[in-house]
Design a protein around this motif. Sequence first.
Motif, PDB file in Angstrom:
ATOM      1  N   ALA A  12       6.573 -12.158   2.432  1.00 13.57           N
ATOM      2  CA  ALA A  12       6.992 -10.871   1.869  1.00 13.57           C
ATOM      3  C   ALA A  12       7.325  -9.871   2.970  1.00 13.57           C
ATOM      4  O   ALA A  12       8.293  -9.099   2.868  1.00 13.57           O
ATOM      5  N   ILE A  13       6.538  -9.887   4.045  1.00 16.00           N
ATOM      6  CA  ILE A  13       6.805  -8.992   5.180  1.00 16.00           C
ATOM      7  C   ILE A  13       8.156  -9.315   5.809  1.00 16.00           C
ATOM      8  O   ILE A  13       8.964  -8.422   6.077  1.00 16.00           O
TER       9      ILE A  13
ATOM     10  N   ARG B 129      15.133  -6.370   1.692  1.00 18.77           N
ATOM     11  CA  ARG B 129      14.854  -5.358   0.671  1.00 18.77           C
ATOM     12  C   ARG B 129      15.366  -3.991   1.125  1.00 18.77           C
ATOM     13  O   ARG B 129      15.937  -3.227   0.331  1.00 18.77           O
ATOM     14  N   ALA B 130      15.159  -3.676   2.427  1.00 17.14           N
ATOM     15  CA  ALA B 130      15.608  -2.392   2.952  1.00 17.14           C
ATOM     16  C   ALA B 130      17.136  -2.294   2.926  1.00 17.14           C
ATOM     17  O   ALA B 130      17.700  -1.242   2.567  1.00 17.14           O
TER      18      ALA B 130
ATOM     19  N   ARG C 160       9.284   5.489  -7.063  1.00 26.11           N
ATOM     20  CA  ARG C 160       9.934   4.280  -7.570  1.00 26.11           C
ATOM     21  C   ARG C 160      11.439   4.405  -7.362  1.00 26.11           C
ATOM     22  O   ARG C 160      12.042   5.417  -7.682  1.00 26.11           O
ATOM     23  N   CYS C 161      12.026   3.366  -6.796  1.00 26.03           N
ATOM     24  CA  CYS C 161      13.467   3.332  -6.571  1.00 26.03           C
ATOM     25  C   CYS C 161      13.976   2.038  -7.180  1.00 26.03           C
ATOM     26  O   CYS C 161      13.880   0.966  -6.567  1.00 26.03           O
ATOM     27  N   ALA C 162      14.486   2.144  -8.398  1.00 25.30           N
ATOM     28  CA  ALA C 162      14.891   0.949  -9.153  1.00 25.30           C
ATOM     29  C   ALA C 162      13.696   0.015  -9.272  1.00 25.30           C
ATOM     30  O   ALA C 162      12.668   0.385  -9.823  1.00 25.30           O
ATOM     31  N   ASP C 163      13.795  -1.191  -8.734  1.00 20.15           N
ATOM     32  CA  ASP C 163      12.713  -2.160  -8.899  1.00 20.15           C
ATOM     33  C   ASP C 163      11.802  -2.261  -7.674  1.00 20.15           C
ATOM     34  O   ASP C 163      11.048  -3.213  -7.539  1.00 20.15           O
ATOM     35  N   VAL C 164      11.881  -1.284  -6.744  1.00 24.08           N
ATOM     36  CA  VAL C 164      10.997  -1.314  -5.578  1.00 24.08           C
ATOM     37  C   VAL C 164      10.193  -0.022  -5.482  1.00 24.08           C
ATOM     38  O   VAL C 164      10.592   1.026  -6.002  1.00 24.08           O
ATOM     39  N   LEU C 165       9.054  -0.135  -4.800  1.00 24.88           N
ATOM     40  CA  LEU C 165       8.220   1.032  -4.509  1.00 24.88           C
ATOM     41  C   LEU C 165       8.645   1.555  -3.143  1.00 24.88           C
ATOM     42  O   LEU C 165       8.592   0.829  -2.149  1.00 24.88           O
ATOM     43  N   LEU C 166       9.069   2.812  -3.095  1.00 27.74           N
ATOM     44  CA  LEU C 166       9.609   3.403  -1.874  1.00 27.74           C
ATOM     45  C   LEU C 166       8.561   4.316  -1.225  1.00 27.74           C
ATOM     46  O   LEU C 166       8.099   5.282  -1.819  1.00 27.74           O
TER      47      LEU C 166
ATOM     48  N   PHE D 252       1.425  -2.746   3.595  1.00 27.45           N
ATOM     49  CA  PHE D 252       2.344  -2.234   2.577  1.00 27.45           C
ATOM     50  C   PHE D 252       3.511  -3.209   2.363  1.00 27.45           C
ATOM     51  O   PHE D 252       3.850  -3.549   1.221  1.00 27.45           O
ATOM     52  N   LEU D 253       4.122  -3.675   3.445  1.00 28.79           N
ATOM     53  CA  LEU D 253       5.282  -4.558   3.329  1.00 28.79           C
ATOM     54  C   LEU D 253       4.922  -5.952   2.840  1.00 28.79           C
ATOM     55  O   LEU D 253       5.806  -6.726   2.448  1.00 28.79           O
ATOM     56  N   ALA D 254       3.627  -6.290   2.854  1.00 28.81           N
ATOM     57  CA  ALA D 254       3.189  -7.590   2.336  1.00 28.81           C
ATOM     58  C   ALA D 254       3.295  -7.662   0.821  1.00 28.81           C
ATOM     59  O   ALA D 254       3.168  -8.742   0.240  1.00 28.81           O
ATOM     60  N   ARG D 255       3.560  -6.530   0.198  1.00 28.06           N
ATOM     61  CA  ARG D 255       3.819  -6.508  -1.247  1.00 28.06           C
ATOM     62  C   ARG D 255       5.315  -6.739  -1.457  1.00 28.06           C
ATOM     63  O   ARG D 255       6.147  -6.068  -0.829  1.00 28.06           O
ATOM     64  N   PRO D 256       5.698  -7.665  -2.301  1.00 31.81           N
ATOM     65  CA  PRO D 256       7.113  -8.083  -2.385  1.00 31.81           C
ATOM     66  C   PRO D 256       8.058  -7.076  -3.025  1.00 31.81           C
ATOM     67  O   PRO D 256       9.256  -7.344  -3.109  1.00 31.81           O
ATOM     68  N   ASP D 257       7.545  -5.920  -3.471  1.00 26.37           N
ATOM     69  CA  ASP D 257       8.420  -4.943  -4.138  1.00 26.37           C
ATOM     70  C   ASP D 257       8.457  -3.621  -3.377  1.00 26.37           C
ATOM     71  O   ASP D 257       8.591  -2.555  -3.974  1.00 26.37           O
TER      72      ASP D 257
END
Length: 359
Positions: A171-172, A178-179, A241-247, A273-278
């Motif tokens: 995920a990291i 994702r970015a 929340r930014c669409a389907d990701v946590l910003l 934080f980045l270890a979370r896939p969203d």
Amino acid sequence: MDFLITFKRAHPSARKQELQAAFIGAFGPRRVRSVLVGDGYALRFAEAQAGSFSNTVLSLSALQRHDRAPFIVVVVRRDRLDFLLANSTMLKKVSHSSRDLRIGRVRGSFNGSDIVREYDELSNTPANFGALFALHAAFTWDDNVERLVEATHAIVPRDVRFHPGTDEQAAILAAPSRAAAALVSEEFAAIGQELVTTVKRHRQAILRLAALDNVNLRGNEIEQLITGDGSAHRLDDLELRCADVLLSIDIKTKLLDRASAPKAYNVDKMLRFLARPDTVAAVLVIGIDVAGHDVRAVLIPVLERSLLAATRIQHHWAGRGSRGVTQLSGPFHQVLASGYGPTVPLDRGREFLRELIAL
């Protein structure tokens, strides 16, 4: 420093007391025990006969009184003068009588050998004092004391080192993708525009706050203007929340006419934080042009190419219980330029994250 160098050349046999007396006569500094305090600086004279400089310099509690201005040690040698910047960020540890040093209990003294001779690839010499003090100014006294406590004693660290598992590492390493996706999304652009509008609305207040010498106080006050909340000293200043990701959004201010090197993030907190896939981590960069009475802002991911190029891993800060912190010590103000096109370099981003995991 120029005065002292010239005096030493004219009086090659001059020792510590003679040099100190000449300096006091020329500049009239205020004396605080062994420290000479002038307008925007503090000096401590010391003497070294051998090649090494291991003398006790000052107590940590005494340094605290002078840590917001450049604190310079003048090392008087037989044939020359050496100068060392010795603010708390420039200390590796506390050596002398430091058994009782604890967080919240400042004890002990530091020696000449405890002062780092290089920081962020900059040698601790007068030519670099401006850049080194800018690096120091990004950290609070408490930040440094916590690090010095851990470096000085075999204690249990306050923060636990993050050990990502296989799925978490995946995920990291997917964070750059994702970015990059977030950067071109309408939702990210809308959030960025809203934040830029908020910054512009507070332009006059931000320009007034830019006059504050204390970089941490200045940053906290500006953050509170934008968020409407106090500083929580966590990874981010805003979480949306930014669409389907946590910003996660961290607010960083930079005076465009002054050397500055904002502290970026705690490495373990960022990896966790980045270890979370969203998740996507971003920075709201606020550039302040005091002379031009202008304030600019832009929202970009932390893995954006210019930010990534400016991000330095401060190994000086990495103790037993932490991977340390990062700092924005390179030129990154170009992200504020009109027409700048931010991008996320996927391969370089993954390489950088692998470096963080391996720390």
